[in-house]
Scaffold this active site. Structure first.
Site, PDB file in Angstrom:
ATOM      1  N   HIS A 127       0.589  -5.804  11.942  1.00 50.35           N
ATOM      2  CA  HIS A 127       0.668  -5.519  10.510  1.00 50.35           C
ATOM      3  C   HIS A 127       1.897  -6.228   9.948  1.00 50.35           C
ATOM      4  O   HIS A 127       3.008  -5.713  10.016  1.00 50.35           O
ATOM      5  CB  HIS A 127       0.750  -4.017  10.273  1.00 50.35           C
ATOM      6  CG  HIS A 127       0.396  -3.610   8.863  1.00 50.35           C
ATOM      7  ND1 HIS A 127       0.664  -4.396   7.771  1.00 50.35           N
ATOM      8  CD2 HIS A 127      -0.218  -2.499   8.377  1.00 50.35           C
ATOM      9  CE1 HIS A 127       0.229  -3.788   6.672  1.00 50.35           C
ATOM     10  NE2 HIS A 127      -0.304  -2.639   7.017  1.00 50.35           N
ATOM     11  N   HIS A 130       2.168  -5.968   3.190  1.00 52.69           N
ATOM     12  CA  HIS A 130       2.390  -4.788   2.343  1.00 52.69           C
ATOM     13  C   HIS A 130       3.832  -4.296   2.289  1.00 52.69           C
ATOM     14  O   HIS A 130       4.093  -3.157   1.926  1.00 52.69           O
ATOM     15  CB  HIS A 130       1.482  -3.630   2.787  1.00 52.69           C
ATOM     16  CG  HIS A 130       0.046  -3.982   2.837  1.00 52.69           C
ATOM     17  ND1 HIS A 130      -0.911  -3.163   3.387  1.00 52.69           N
ATOM     18  CD2 HIS A 130      -0.617  -5.104   2.409  1.00 52.69           C
ATOM     19  CE1 HIS A 130      -2.097  -3.747   3.308  1.00 52.69           C
ATOM     20  NE2 HIS A 130      -1.940  -4.930   2.708  1.00 52.69           N
ATOM     21  N   TYR A 132       5.998  -3.987   4.900  1.00 55.09           N
ATOM     22  CA  TYR A 132       6.522  -3.365   6.116  1.00 55.09           C
ATOM     23  C   TYR A 132       7.434  -4.360   6.830  1.00 55.09           C
ATOM     24  O   TYR A 132       7.687  -5.450   6.331  1.00 55.09           O
ATOM     25  CB  TYR A 132       5.375  -2.865   6.981  1.00 55.09           C
ATOM     26  CG  TYR A 132       4.598  -1.757   6.302  1.00 55.09           C
ATOM     27  CD1 TYR A 132       5.202  -0.527   6.030  1.00 55.09           C
ATOM     28  CD2 TYR A 132       3.285  -1.945   5.879  1.00 55.09           C
ATOM     29  CE1 TYR A 132       4.510   0.478   5.369  1.00 55.09           C
ATOM     30  CE2 TYR A 132       2.588  -0.940   5.217  1.00 55.09           C
ATOM     31  CZ  TYR A 132       3.203   0.261   4.962  1.00 55.09           C
ATOM     32  OH  TYR A 132       2.527   1.253   4.295  1.00 55.09           O
TER      33      TYR A 132
END
Length: 324
Positions: A127, A130, A132
Site C-alpha cells: 500500500h 492515499h 500512508y
C-alpha cells in the site's frame, strides 16, 4: 468465510490493509496484523479457504506512518514515524524517520512478504497510496528531507524502491509484487505527486525495475483523465509506460463516486459498465478492482455476468454490512 465467499466469483482477492511488524505501523485496533503465530494461523486458513474456491489471494501490506488517525494506537504522537515529522495537513506530528528507522521498516516489509509466500499466498500488494507511509515519502507536502530519501522524485521514491528490491530478493523472480499508488491522499483529493506523464514515468520505471510486477493505480473514479491534454486514465498511462499488468479501480459498479453518498439506481449497474469495457478494449488496463459493490453483494460479478442486475444488492454508505 467473507473472503472465501467472494473468491467464488472473483479471480483475485486483495485483502484489507494488514499491519507489518513495525512498532509505528499501526493505529486502528480492529485491523489485522500480518505477523505473529496467532495471526498467521488465521491467515493460513484464509488463504486455504480462498484457494478451495478456486481464487487467488494477496495480503495488502500496510504502514500508516503519520496518517495514524484511528483508535487503539498510541495516545500521543510519540512513536509516529514519517519522512519529516509532518502530517498530511502540514502540522508537526511524530518524528522524522532516521536511517535506522527506515532500515527497520524495509526489513518489516520484506519479512511480511516472505511470510506471505511461506503461508501459501499468491503474491503481495504494497500500500503505497492515499497518504500512508510510503506515499508520504512520494509527496512533496510531507517529505521535506535533505538526505537521499528527499528532494527530487528519484530520492523521494527511494524508500519504496528499496522495499520492493528487498522483497524481490527474498521471494525470488516469480512471486507477484503489486504496488498500489495514488495521486490523492486521505482528505486531500486534489493532491498530486506527478503533474506530467514524464514525472509519472520517473516514478514507475525505477519501481518496475526493482521488482514490481503488477501496478494498482488508485483513483476515485476510474474514468477520470490523468493529465490535461489527454483522455487517457491513470491506469492507461501506467500500462502504457510499463507494459506490465495494471489494475483499474474507482467507483466500479456503484452509482456515485467515492464519498458522494448518492443511492445507485439498479438500472445503472449494467449500463455503467460500458465505459469500463470501452477502456478495457482500448488496452488501458488488464484487471478491475471492485470494492464497495462486492462488499454489499458477494455475488455481484456473477449477477452482472448473468445479466441479473435486478437482483443485485446495491451499496449504500449508511448501511452496516456484516459477515455473511
Amino acid at each position: 468465510t467473507y473472503y472465501a465467499r467472494r473468491a467464488a466469483s472473483l479471480g483475485l482477492i486483495i485483502t484489507e490493509g494488514t499491519y507489518i511488524n513495525h512498532p509505528a505501523a499501526w493505529g486502528y485496533a480492529d485491523v489485522p496484523h500480518f505477523y505473529g503465530d496467532d495471526a498467521f494461523e488465521g491467515w493460513g486458513k484464509v488463504a486455504s479457504a480462498v484457494h478451495a474456491e478456486g481464487g487467488l489471494i494477496f495480503p495488502q501490506l500496510w504502514h500508516l506512518g503519520a496518517r495514524r488517525v484511528g483508535t487503539g494506537g498510541p495516545e500521543t504522537s510519540e512513536g509516529i514515524l514519517s519522512p519529516s515529522g509532518i502530517g498530511l495537513d502540514g502540522s508537526p506530528i511524530g518524528a522524522a524517520a532516521s536511517k535506522l528507522d527506515l532500515d527497520s521498516v524495509i526489513g518489516a516489509y520484506v519479512q511480511a512478504a516472505a511470510d506471505a509466500q511461506t503461508l501459501g499466498f499468491d503474491g503481495v500488494e504494497l500500500h503505497g497510496a492515499h497518504g500512508y507511509l510510503l506515499d508520504q515519502f512520494h509527496w512533496t507536502a510531507t517529505n521535506h528531507r535533505d538526505d537521499t530519501y528527499g528532494g527530487d522524485l528519484a530520492d523521494r521514491i527511494r524508500l519504496s524502491v528499496e522495499v520492493v528490491a528487498g522483497i524481490r530478493a527474498a521471494v525470488g523472480p516469480d512471486f507477484p509484487i503489486c504496488f498500489r499508488y495514488s495521486q490523492w491522499k486521505g482528505g486531500h483529493y486534489d493532491a498530486r505527486n506527478f503533474f506530467t506523464p514524464g514525472e509519472l514515468e520517473q516514478f514507475l520505471v525505477p519501481l518496475t525495475e526493482a521488482g514490481v510486477s503488477v501496478w494498482h493505480p488508485s483513483t476515485r473514479r476510474y474514468w477520470d483523465e490523468a493529465f490535461d491534454g489527454s483522455p487517457r486514465t491513470l491506469a492507461g498511462w501506467t500500462k502504457d509506460l510499463t507494459d506490465i499488468p495494471t489494475i483499474t479501480v474507482g467507483s466500479v459498479g456503484v452509482g456515485s463516486p467515492y464519498r458522494a453518498g448518492a443511492e445507485m439506481d439498479k438500472e445503472v449497474v449494467s449500463s455503467s459498465l460500458a465505459p469500463l469495457l470501452e477502456l478495457f478494449e482500448k488496452g488501458e488496463f488488464d484487471l478491475v478492482a471492485i470494492g464497495r459493490a462486492v462488499l454489499s453483494d458477494a455475488d455481484w460479478t456473477t449477477k452482472v455476468h448473468n445479466g441479473d442486475a435486478a437482483s443485485i444488492t446495491t451499496y449504500l454508505k449508511e448501511h452496516e454490512y456484516v459477515l455473511d
